[in-house]
Design a protein around this motif. Structure first.
Motif, short mmCIF file in Angstrom:
data_model
loop_
_atom_site.label_atom_id
_atom_site.label_comp_id
_atom_site.label_asym_id
_atom_site.label_seq_id
_atom_site.Cartn_x
_atom_site.Cartn_y
_atom_site.Cartn_z
N ASP A 5 0.68 -1.38 0.03
CA ASP A 5 -0.41 0.12 -0.27
C ASP A 5 1.06 0.99 0.00
O ASP A 5 1.51 1.21 0.67
CB ASP A 5 -0.55 0.15 0.79
CG ASP A 5 -2.29 1.11 1.13
OD1 ASP A 5 -2.18 1.20 0.26
OD2 ASP A 5 -3.04 1.07 2.13
N ARG A 7 -0.38 4.52 0.14
CA ARG A 7 -0.80 5.48 0.48
C ARG A 7 -0.26 5.77 1.23
O ARG A 7 0.14 5.50 2.32
CB ARG A 7 -2.49 5.34 0.90
CG ARG A 7 -3.13 5.14 -1.15
CD ARG A 7 -4.25 4.60 0.03
NE ARG A 7 -4.58 3.54 0.16
CZ ARG A 7 -5.18 2.65 1.02
NH1 ARG A 7 -6.63 2.96 1.48
NH2 ARG A 7 -5.23 1.43 1.65
N SER A 9 -1.72 7.78 4.00
CA SER A 9 -2.60 7.97 4.79
C SER A 9 -2.24 6.72 5.59
O SER A 9 -3.08 5.92 6.56
CB SER A 9 -3.83 8.59 4.54
OG SER A 9 -4.67 7.61 3.40
#
Length: 125
Positions: A5, A7, A9
């Motif tokens: 991942d 991202r 966040s």
């Protein structure tokens, strides 16, 4: 191919080898003790290892001191003097720039020297 991942966040796990707050405080406590206050980490860590104590690696000591702003001049160490490059001169004609030097030359008698004073026009060189 599986891609993690990316991202910003996303929840990322903490590294397993991350220092605890107690370990960080022990590094700063040792570095600020009277014995090591004026020494750089490159001298602190080997000294601790000679005593049989291992707290963290050398790079971790440097990183911790850099984070708290104590890495620059530890203790009574002097600020490094900036040494500027020596000036150079160019002679475009004779008798424009002169250079001098004083040196000593050995003689055949032990402890006796001859001083050579030399003044030279750098255009001829």
């Amino acid at each position: 191919m599986v891609v993690g991942d990316k991202r910003p966040s996303a929840d990322k796990p903490e590294p397993k080898n991350k220092l605890s707050q107690a370990e960080r405080e022990s590094i700063l406590e040792v570095c600020n003790s009277a014995k090591y206050a004026s020494l750089p980490p490159s001298q602190i860590v080997p000294s601790l290892l000679d005593d049989g104590v291992y707290i963290a690696s050398l790079s971790t000591f440097y990183r911790m001191l850099r984070q708290v702003g104590q890495l620059a001049h530890r203790g009574r160490s002097k600020v490094r003097n900036k040494v500027s490059k020596p000036t150079t001169y160019t002679a475009n004609k004779a008798n424009e720039v002169w250079s001098w030097d004083i040196t000593y030359c050995h003689s055949k008698v032990r402890g006796q020297y001859y001083y050579l004073y030399m003044i030279e026009d750098i255009y001829s060189r």
